[in-house]
Motif scaffolding. Structure first.
Motif, PDB file in Angstrom:
ATOM      1  N   THR A   1      11.412 -16.809   4.709  1.00 34.94           N
ATOM      2  CA  THR A   1      11.374 -18.099   5.388  1.00 34.94           C
ATOM      3  C   THR A   1      11.780 -19.182   4.397  1.00 34.94           C
ATOM      4  OG1 THR A   1       9.061 -18.456   4.809  1.00 34.94           O
ATOM      5  CG2 THR A   1       9.511 -17.377   6.931  1.00 34.94           C
ATOM      6  N   LYS A   2      12.032 -20.382   4.890  1.00 35.32           N
ATOM      7  CA  LYS A   2      12.372 -21.504   4.012  1.00 35.32           C
ATOM      8  C   LYS A   2      11.246 -21.756   3.016  1.00 35.32           C
ATOM      9  CE  LYS A   2      15.492 -24.200   6.888  1.00 35.32           C
ATOM     10  NZ  LYS A   2      15.720 -25.519   7.498  1.00 35.32           N
ATOM     11  N   ARG A   3      10.027 -21.674   3.493  1.00 34.84           N
ATOM     12  CA  ARG A   3       8.870 -21.904   2.635  1.00 34.84           C
ATOM     13  C   ARG A   3       8.802 -20.874   1.505  1.00 34.84           C
ATOM     14  NH1 ARG A   3       2.618 -22.778   4.533  1.00 34.84           N
ATOM     15  NH2 ARG A   3       1.791 -22.999   2.442  1.00 34.84           N
TER      16      ARG A   3
ATOM     17  N   LEU B   1       9.499 -10.200   7.521  1.00 34.56           N
ATOM     18  CA  LEU B   1       9.677 -11.629   7.297  1.00 34.56           C
ATOM     19  C   LEU B   1       8.665 -12.088   6.255  1.00 34.56           C
ATOM     20  CD1 LEU B   1      11.196 -14.186   8.160  1.00 34.56           C
ATOM     21  CD2 LEU B   1       9.426 -14.532   9.885  1.00 34.56           C
TER      22      LEU B   1
ATOM     23  N   LEU C   1       6.572 -14.641   4.445  1.00 32.89           N
ATOM     24  CA  LEU C   1       6.069 -15.955   4.828  1.00 32.89           C
ATOM     25  C   LEU C   1       5.680 -16.820   3.635  1.00 32.89           C
ATOM     26  CD1 LEU C   1       3.757 -14.695   7.698  1.00 32.89           C
ATOM     27  CD2 LEU C   1       6.048 -15.654   7.925  1.00 32.89           C
TER      28      LEU C   1
END
Length: 88
Positions: A8-10, A76, A78
């Protein structure tokens, strides 16, 4: 079924804030152990309570939180951070 790893972007931002050696260690572990694996659950532990669908992986003093999406065959990522700073 071979799983692929996505961040993710984070998680990308958290990884970029780590020192170069630590980021390389985490990235190489993810590629070696999770990218293209058949069963991503054998390396980690399931989280409980309000994060039941998520998994955690310990890489040295760091922890990676992930959501395993079986329908899309994706892991994914996180969150990535030091074990004392990651809430599980």
């Amino acid at each position: 079924m071979k799983y692929s790893v996505e961040l993710t972007k984070r998680a990308k931002k958290q990884l970029s804030k780590l020192d170069k050696n630590t980021a390389k260690l985490i990235t190489s572990w993810l590629l070696k152990n999770l990218q293209g694996c058949d069963d991503p659950r054998r390396h980690g532990k399931a989280l409980r309570d309000n994060r039941m669908e998520q998994w955690r992986y310990r890489i040295g003093d760091y922890r990676v939180l992930a959501d395993i999406q079986d329908d899309k065959i994706i892991i994914l990522i996180l969150e990535i951070g030091h074990r004392r700073n990651i809430c599980t």
